[in-house]
Structure formats: structure tokens, C-alpha cells
Design a protein around this motif. Structure first.
Motif, short mmCIF file in Angstrom:
data_model
loop_
_atom_site.label_atom_id
_atom_site.label_comp_id
_atom_site.label_asym_id
_atom_site.label_seq_id
_atom_site.Cartn_x
_atom_site.Cartn_y
_atom_site.Cartn_z
N ASP A 16 25.98 -14.54 -31.51
CA ASP A 16 27.42 -14.49 -31.68
C ASP A 16 27.77 -13.47 -30.43
O ASP A 16 28.68 -13.12 -29.79
N HIS A 17 26.56 -12.94 -30.00
CA HIS A 17 27.37 -11.80 -28.19
C HIS A 17 26.19 -11.99 -27.46
O HIS A 17 24.69 -12.79 -27.40
N SER A 48 36.52 -13.96 -23.73
CA SER A 48 36.33 -12.86 -25.06
C SER A 48 35.02 -12.97 -26.12
O SER A 48 35.25 -12.60 -26.69
N SER A 49 34.05 -13.20 -25.10
CA SER A 49 33.15 -12.47 -25.63
C SER A 49 32.27 -10.83 -26.12
O SER A 49 32.92 -10.52 -25.40
N ARG A 50 31.00 -11.14 -26.89
CA ARG A 50 31.02 -9.58 -26.99
C ARG A 50 29.99 -8.93 -26.47
O ARG A 50 28.44 -10.59 -26.48
N VAL A 52 27.16 -6.78 -26.14
CA VAL A 52 26.06 -5.01 -26.71
C VAL A 52 24.81 -5.12 -26.12
O VAL A 52 23.94 -5.01 -25.56
N ALA A 76 34.82 -6.35 -19.12
CA ALA A 76 34.96 -7.11 -20.07
C ALA A 76 36.56 -7.23 -20.66
O ALA A 76 36.46 -9.16 -21.48
N ARG A 77 36.99 -6.14 -21.20
CA ARG A 77 38.62 -6.23 -21.79
C ARG A 77 39.11 -7.24 -21.25
O ARG A 77 39.92 -7.94 -21.63
N GLY A 81 37.01 -10.04 -23.79
CA GLY A 81 35.95 -9.84 -24.94
C GLY A 81 35.76 -8.23 -24.66
O GLY A 81 36.68 -7.25 -24.99
N GLU A 82 34.64 -7.64 -24.71
CA GLU A 82 34.00 -6.12 -25.28
C GLU A 82 33.19 -6.08 -25.40
O GLU A 82 32.07 -6.95 -24.95
N GLU A 84 30.25 -3.05 -26.04
CA GLU A 84 29.50 -2.25 -27.48
C GLU A 84 28.50 -1.83 -27.02
O GLU A 84 28.07 -1.91 -26.19
N THR A 106 33.17 1.45 -28.98
CA THR A 106 32.24 0.96 -30.34
C THR A 106 31.38 1.04 -30.31
O THR A 106 30.40 0.39 -28.86
#
Length: 113
Positions: A16-17, A48-50, A52, A76-77, A81-82, A84, A106
Motif C-alpha cells: 500500500d505504499h 494520496s500515496s504514502r 516511506v 507529498a502532502r 499523500g504522506e 514517513e 511520522t
């Protein structure tokens, strides 16, 4: 002669990322490589992907590197998305803490997989 410090950056989709793995040192000389890789991953990922970043192999990160991470977090935002950080070593965690960036990102204690 002082050996050149390397930064290796690789990325792949992981469930999922998007996973970005950084190893080495992030400083004035190596930060552009991290910037270009992260920007490419963020741009090519679905909105809206994460994303990492596995930091377990990063031995050092200076203010230039922190600015790259902040810039990519903003990118990303902007896409919903985010970004991390996963498993930063104590030296990197200390920089995050001293600068207050541990409250902005995060941060996971375990390596991303």
C-alpha cells in the motif's frame, strides 16, 4: 586521501505504499541524489500515496538532508499523500528531536518492509 562518502537510494512499490531505501550519509554533496529520487517517486506515485523512507542505513544526515526531507514532505502532502521516516538511527533521531522535526514527520521505530 579521504574516501568519498556514498549515498545509495533505491525505491520500489511495497503493497500500500512506495518504499525508498537510503543508505550512507545525507549531506550537502549527497542530498541532491536523495532529492531527485524522492521527487521522482512522489511524482510517479498515485495521488494520496504514502511514501516511506527506510532510514535504517543512514549513518548521518545534516541540515541539507533535513531540508530535502521537508521539501519532499511538502510535495507529498500537496498531492494528498504522506512521507514517513522508518527506523532512523540514534544520530538521525537526535537531529529530528533537536530540530522538532520528529513532531512534523511520522517516524516509525521499525524498518519498513
Amino acid at each position: 586521501m579521504v574516501p568519498a562518502v556514498e549515498l545509495n537510494v533505491s525505491s520500489r512499490s511495497q503493497g500500500d505504499h512506495e518504499l525508498v531505501i537510503a543508505t550512507g550519509e545525507i549531506d550537502l554533496y549527497t542530498a541532491p541524489r536523495l532529492q531527485s529520487e524522492l521527487a521522482a517517486v512522489i511524482a510517479s506515485a498515485a495521488p494520496s500515496s504514502r511514501v516511506v523512507i527506510d532510514m535504517s542505513g543512514v549513518e548521518f544526515c545534516d541540515s541539507t538532508g533535513m531540508n530535502v526531507l521537508l521539501s519532499c514532505l511538502r510535495q507529498a502532502r500537496e498531492r494528498g499523500g504522506e512521507l514517513e521516516l522508518a527506523a532512523p538511527r540514534p544520530a538521525v533521531r537526535k537531529i529530528l528531536s533537536v530540530t522538532g522535526l520528529d513532531a512534523v514527520f511520522t517516524v516509525a521505530d521499525f524498518p519498513a518492509n
